[in-house]
Design a protein around this motif. Structure first.
Motif, PDB file in Angstrom:
ATOM      1  N   ASN A 166       0.875  -1.175   0.000  1.00 24.92           N
ATOM      2  CA  ASN A 166       0.000   0.000   0.000  1.00 24.92           C
ATOM      3  C   ASN A 166       0.908   1.219   0.000  1.00 24.92           C
ATOM      4  O   ASN A 166       0.999   1.930   0.984  1.00 24.92           O
ATOM      5  CB  ASN A 166      -0.891  -0.040   1.245  1.00 24.92           C
ATOM      6  N   LEU A 169      -0.044   4.573   1.277  1.00 26.96           N
ATOM      7  CA  LEU A 169      -0.589   4.568   2.637  1.00 26.96           C
ATOM      8  C   LEU A 169      -2.046   5.030   2.655  1.00 26.96           C
ATOM      9  O   LEU A 169      -2.449   5.809   3.515  1.00 26.96           O
ATOM     10  CB  LEU A 169       0.239   5.464   3.556  1.00 26.96           C
ATOM     11  N   SER A 170      -2.811   4.550   1.689  1.00 25.76           N
ATOM     12  CA  SER A 170      -4.223   4.927   1.661  1.00 25.76           C
ATOM     13  C   SER A 170      -4.930   4.197   2.788  1.00 25.76           C
ATOM     14  O   SER A 170      -4.873   2.965   2.885  1.00 25.76           O
ATOM     15  CB  SER A 170      -4.810   4.521   0.311  1.00 25.76           C
ATOM     16  N   SER A 171      -5.606   4.959   3.665  1.00 22.93           N
ATOM     17  CA  SER A 171      -6.260   4.251   4.764  1.00 22.93           C
ATOM     18  C   SER A 171      -7.503   3.523   4.257  1.00 22.93           C
ATOM     19  O   SER A 171      -7.951   2.571   4.856  1.00 22.93           O
ATOM     20  CB  SER A 171      -6.574   5.175   5.935  1.00 22.93           C
TER      21      SER A 171
ATOM     22  N   ALA B 122       2.536  -2.256   4.711  1.00 20.87           N
ATOM     23  CA  ALA B 122       1.601  -1.136   4.810  1.00 20.87           C
ATOM     24  C   ALA B 122       0.168  -1.587   4.581  1.00 20.87           C
ATOM     25  O   ALA B 122      -0.703  -0.764   4.322  1.00 20.87           O
ATOM     26  CB  ALA B 122       1.978  -0.044   3.825  1.00 20.87           C
ATOM     27  N   SER B 123      -0.093  -2.891   4.695  1.00 20.69           N
ATOM     28  CA  SER B 123      -1.492  -3.296   4.517  1.00 20.69           C
ATOM     29  C   SER B 123      -2.340  -2.693   5.638  1.00 20.69           C
ATOM     30  O   SER B 123      -3.537  -2.546   5.495  1.00 20.69           O
ATOM     31  CB  SER B 123      -1.637  -4.810   4.450  1.00 20.69           C
ATOM     32  N   ALA B 125      -2.317   0.829   7.019  1.00 22.00           N
ATOM     33  CA  ALA B 125      -1.629   2.088   6.716  1.00 22.00           C
ATOM     34  C   ALA B 125      -1.286   2.880   7.964  1.00 22.00           C
ATOM     35  O   ALA B 125      -0.192   3.448   8.061  1.00 22.00           O
ATOM     36  CB  ALA B 125      -2.487   2.922   5.771  1.00 22.00           C
ATOM     37  N   ARG B 129       2.603   3.914   9.248  1.00 23.94           N
ATOM     38  CA  ARG B 129       3.067   5.271   9.511  1.00 23.94           C
ATOM     39  C   ARG B 129       3.770   5.353  10.855  1.00 23.94           C
ATOM     40  O   ARG B 129       4.814   5.980  11.000  1.00 23.94           O
ATOM     41  CB  ARG B 129       1.862   6.208   9.498  1.00 23.94           C
TER      42      ARG B 129
END
Lengths: 370, 365
Positions: A166, A169-171, B122-123, B125, B129
């Protein structure tokens, strides 16, 4: 008379289908609600903290103070508000943080001496507070460069990050599959939680029992139509995730179908067990919502990661089907996980399905003893 | 008060409380849930599985890895030498992989080229971060070993108000309290009238010498009362078990709870007049509860919602109650915040009660 008869289970299933068809509200809800909720909340939920409101009391009014405020607003994270009483603004939620610049700040800065400012933040939302604190070093470096004209600091060590699965970093990409898990699971529990309790309350259970239908046939007959209904709902949710939100689907569709079937069976069996045990629709609803809604929203890893919980609760969450399907759904959608990677979650789902189904059947059988 | 109404209210309370299972569900379950969620939930991310790939004999890399593991955020991931780092993350055995420079970290850092690569799953997100931010903090601290950190001429004195230790329980527990009160009152009321109608006892009530408004009062007041009892229970539990402070006056807290409970009881009663059977009532209750909880601000900041849909959050009574609870308990209850939010809630209460009354009269005819 003995043994399992598909024919009799089919008859119960047909009766249940007629029940659902007669009640268009429930039917529309079962088919439409998941996709509606996933689409709405997939769009609405956003975790990024931005536009943090900083109330600034500038008692210095010099050029360096002005530059510091510019750096805050130019960072893109902060929105600077001039205020006479910044702490009052924190009390009333009109600001998230306050910055005090005392007289003499610009004089010190221009003379090349160290200058200090006070940054007060609202810590009541601790995660937002942590984000604000994390932005401060960047502001400090920018201020050193712009106010003191210093070169960017020498960095002997640096980290270059690559985000896998991802990259932007799309939530949404991780929220949408998560939402789907929760909504599907809840709907499945709610749909079956009433079925048996309703028959007991209406007195039609006695009637049903006087027929040659066996408990297992009643249970299978009651589960199958709802399973199909929920699976259709999943299909719409899948379309919404792919077409509306552009969530990638890296894994195998067949594996996803298998995971869905296992999860739906577990959730339907949970509802059925509640229904058999409660015998009263109001109690059934209470237990269904208490055991379904909050645990699946809060303890499944949907938002609060399971790995961050204290050890005891990490084990505790293992009895929740959505916790396992969450791993499977996100894995299949985003990471392309295969059977080997998902062996544990799938086995756990299968075990929970069997366990809940067996519990419902056992409770049902004991109830029938004279 | 009309003695018939009094008797009616008493009957309603007795009927709800006489079942042991109901008593347990009503009073025991909220406290148990508050305890479980308060202990289990944390917004802090911990136990991140990290694999560090370095050359054998690279002591600087080993030292840095130690810094990561001793921070309390990371824990070592088990892997065999020569494994593919991408495979390690793909299979979920690691959340992040730190790859050290080929020539050894110490030598590279001496030339100011200590560039490491961090691969992050990053699955999730938000988690990704945070992992990156942690890694930056730890490396910046470790960099001090390679020469003094440059003096920052400008510095901030940071002070954290209301929750100086930044504990997530102080933030989450008031939220969970609000959710539980909302849940209990909706569950109690969403089915009440539907059930009477299904069982046929509704006609008996209607034939009592009471006006429509009195019947409705008799059907709602007991649940407002029970809602307030549950609120007091969870408030006590939050204070005793989690040490959540009550910095504002109690009257503010209970007035807010009262207005909120009136709203949810009215919403529940409206659902029960609209539903044709108990299954519909339950689905209706769910249709209210699910969005109300998600938009309340306990899981993510409501202010972040896109402008097109943020209006929906302003229709959520739980959002106002949550703000009130946090403001009164943690910040001492600023009066302006109090009256705006209580006002908004009161408006909703009046509207919902009007709807319930209207629907109720139609049901009677």
């Amino acid at each position: 008379m003995n043994g399992f008869s598909l024919h009799r289970a089919w008859a119960i299933a047909r009766k249940e289908v007629m029940h659902v068809l007669r009640d268009p509200f429930t039917l529309a809800l079962a088919l439409g609600l998941p996709v509606m909720l996933v689409t709405f909340f997939g769009y609405a939920i956003d975790f990024e903290v931005r536009d943090i409101k900083v109330a600034v009391a500038d008692r210095d009014n010099g050029p360096a103070a002005r530059r510091l405020k510019e750096i805050f607003s130019a960072s893109g994270y902060f929105q600077v508000l001039e205020a006479a009483d910044p702490v009052g603004m924190l009390d009333s939620r009109r600001a998230d943080a306050a910055l005090f610049i005392e007289p003499g700040f610009s004089r010190d800065a221009q003379g090349g001496r160290p200058a200090r400012a006070q940054f007060v933040l609202d810590g009541s939302d601790n995660s937002k507070g942590a984000v604000m604190m994390a932005y401060l070093p960047g502001i400090q470096r920018a201020a050193a460069a712009r106010i003191y004209g210093l070169e960017p600091a020498f960095a002997p060590l640096s980290v270059e990050t690559r985000f896998l699965f991802n990259p932007e970093l799309s939530s949404r990409w991780f929220m949408v599959p998560g939402l789907a898990v929760i909504i599907i699971g809840l709907l499945a529990i709610l749909l079956t939680a009433m079925t048996v309790a309703r028959e007991w309350e209406n007195g039609s259970m006695e009637l049903l029992l006087s027929t040659p239908v066996r408990p297992l046939e009643i249970i299978i007959g009651k589960l199958a139509p709802y399973g199909l209904l929920v699976l259709t709902g999943v299909f719409f949710v899948y379309l919404s995730a792919r077409l509306v939100f552009g969530v990638p689907f890296e894994g195998s569709h067949l594996l996803f179908l298998l995971a869905c079937l296992l999860f739906i069976t577990a959730a339907l069996s949970q509802g059925l067990f509640i229904s058999v045990a409660a015998r009263q629709q109001q109690v059934a609803m209470q237990v269904a919502i208490i055991s379904g809604l909050l645990p699946s929203m809060l303890l499944s890893g949907f938002i609060f990661p399971v790995e961050s919980m204290p050890a005891f609760f990490q084990y505790f969450t293992m009895i929740l089907p959505p916790r396992w399907f969450m791993v499977a759904a996100r894995g299949i959608f985003l990471k392309g996980s295969g059977l080997a990677e998902l062996a544990v979650p799938l086995a756990a789902l299968a075990a929970l399905s069997l366990l809940l189904l067996a519990l419902a059947l056992k409770k049902f059988k004991t109830d029938l003893e004279p | 008060m009309n003695p018939t109404l009094k008797a009616f209210i008493k009957k309603e309370l007795v009927q709800t409380l006489r079942d042991t299972r109901m008593r347990v569900l009503l009073f025991g379950a909220p406290i148990l849930q508050l305890t479980i969620f308060g202990l289990a939930l944390s917004t802090e991310i911990k136990n991140i599985k990290l694999a560090v790939f370095s050359q054998p004999g690279d002591t600087a890399a080993v030292r840095l890895a130690e810094d990561f593991y001793s921070s309390g955020w990371f824990k070592p991931s088990v892997f065999r030498p020569g494994e593919d780092p991408f495979e390690l993350i793909g299979s979920g055995r690691a959340d992040a992989v730190l790859i050290m420079p080929a020539g050894g970290l110490g030598r590279a850092a001496g030339r100011a080229e200590g560039r490491m690569q961090l691969l992050v799953d990053a699955s999730n997100a938000t988690k990704a971060r945070v992992v990156e931010a942690y890694a930056r903090t730890i490396t910046a601290r470790a960099a001090a070993a390679y020469g003094p950190a440059p003096e920052q001429p400008l510095s901030f004195d940071v002070r954290v108000l209301y929750n100086p230790a930044m504990e997530s329980s102080l933030f989450l527990v008031p939220g969970v309290m609000g959710m539980l009160v909302c849940l209990v009152t909706i569950i109690l009321t969403a089915m009440s009238l539907t059930r009477e109608r299904e069982l046929g006892t509704f006609e008996t009530i209607v034939s009592a010498p009471l006006s429509d408004a009195e019947i409705l009062l008799g059907k709602t007041l007991p649940f407002v009362l029970l809602g307030l009892v549950v609120f007091s229970l969870v408030l006590t539990a939050a204070h005793l078990i989690f040490g959540v402070p009550v910095r504002g006056p109690l009257w503010q807290l209970f007035l807010a709870a009262f207005v909120f409970v009136v709203t949810t009881v009215s919403v529940g009663t409206s659902i029960s007049t609209l539903a044709k059977n108990q299954q519909q009532a339950m689905l209706g209750g769910f249709m209210f509860l699910f969005p109300a909880i998600l938009m309340s601000g306990i899981m993510y900041p409501v202010e972040n919602m896109p402008a097109a849909v943020i209006g929906a959050a302003y229709l959520d009574p739980l959002m106002y109650f949550m703000r009130l609870l946090r403001s009164i308990m943690l910040k001492g209850g600023d009066l302006q915040v109090f009256w705006t939010n209580v006002g908004a809630l009161a408006l909703m209460a009046v509207f919902a009660a009007g709807l319930a009354y209207n629907r109720f009269k139609q049901t009677l005819d």
